[in-house]
Design an enzyme around this catalytic site. Structure first.
Site, short mmCIF file in Angstrom:
data_model
loop_
_atom_site.label_atom_id
_atom_site.label_comp_id
_atom_site.label_asym_id
_atom_site.label_seq_id
_atom_site.Cartn_x
_atom_site.Cartn_y
_atom_site.Cartn_z
N CYS A 228 0.87 -1.18 0.00
CA CYS A 228 0.00 0.00 0.00
C CYS A 228 0.91 1.23 0.00
CB CYS A 228 -0.97 -0.04 1.19
SG CYS A 228 -0.19 -0.11 2.81
N GLN A 229 0.68 2.19 0.89
CA GLN A 229 1.55 3.36 0.94
C GLN A 229 2.73 3.13 1.87
OE1 GLN A 229 1.54 6.07 -0.89
NE2 GLN A 229 3.13 7.22 0.20
#
Length: 274
Positions: A228-229
């Site tokens: 994800c981030q």
């Protein structure tokens, strides 16, 4: 009894083992929030205690010595079944459990729905500071659960490797840019982690999860790397895939905060030529 706890536990299951010496509950919570309200007997650890950063990159795995120190400071024990929870959607607790898993501790559970689910079930809370003393937690790095930038670059064209991007569709497309560059890792499958949850924020039934993954083309026979981030949302996805029995799952600490902040990694967006 502790070893029979499933990877995702509901409040009733956790309440049944509350206070047993071989079960440790840990709140992934800032100290102030923990002091105001927590599950009785829970330990406390905060995200910055077990993650590292090298700005603009966040969500990295610290070295083993640093992790052992942080987990020992929290009072966690190698001989315990560790149940983690948070109050912000399960992602931070999942990140702790991912970290424990890839450091060799596999007796783990996530309280499904976190503190909100516990409160909704009508179970007691307490306030105050953690009561457990320091432990001597030992870690052993498990490389098979960890993907780094170099590993991903080496496997971009490997048909037996799959990349699962669990950010929002806008992040995947590059419309929501949270690093120097927006987009996704070439070939990555887009599947927002929120699809794993029902309207109450609880894990969907197994059959629904399998159907969702099948519809998105996630092949259980591939070596799957979730990202994800900064590997919070994707830690939850990592646990979901483990729960479903996927044989080879990795997480990418640093994730898009690393991949999207260097200028020599390949990035794709929907507007790129096929």
């Amino acid at each position: 009894m502790a070893r029979k706890l499933p990877l995702f536990v509901d409040p009733e299951q956790l309440h049944d083992v509350l206070g047993l010496p071989h079960v440790q509950i840990v709140a992934v919570d800032p100290a102030g929030d923990y002091a105001r309200a927590h599950i009785p007997g829970a330990l406390q650890i905060d995200m910055p205690d077990f993650t590292a950063s090298a700005p603009p990159v966040a969500g990295l795995l610290p070295d083993e010595a640093t992790l052992a120190e942080a987990l020992s400071d929290a009072g966690l024990r190698n001989d315990a079944h560790i149940v983690a929870y948070d109050r912000v959607g399960d992602g931070q607790a999942a990140r702790l459990l991912y970290t424990l898993d890839v450091m060799g501790h596999s007796d783990l559970s996530l309280l499904d729905g976190g503190l909100a689910a516990w409160h909704e079930a009508g179970f007691e809370l307490e306030d105050g500071q953690p009561q457990a003393g320091r432990s001597a937690f030992e870690v052993t790095r498990q490389p098979d659960g960890i993907a780094d930038r170099a590993w991903i670059e080496q496997h971009l064209d490997d048909n037996h490797v799959s990349f699962l991007d669990v950010r929002s569709a806008a992040e995947y497309a590059g419309a929501d840019v949270r690093s120097a560059r927006g987009g996704h890792i070439p070939g990555a499958i887009s599947l927002d982690w929120l699809h794993f949850k029902d309207a109450r924020g609880r894990l969907r039934p197994r059959a629904e999860l399998l159907e969702i993954l099948s519809q998105h083309g996630v092949d259980s026979q591939c070596d799957i790397t979730a990202y994800c981030q900064s590997h919070v949302r994707s830690s939850y996805a990592y646990l979901v895939l483990k729960y479903l029995g996927y044989p080879q799952v990795r997480g990418y600490p640093g994730a898009w905060s690393e991949w999207g902040n260097v200028d020599d990694t390949p990035v794709r967006t929907p507007s790129d030529p096929a």
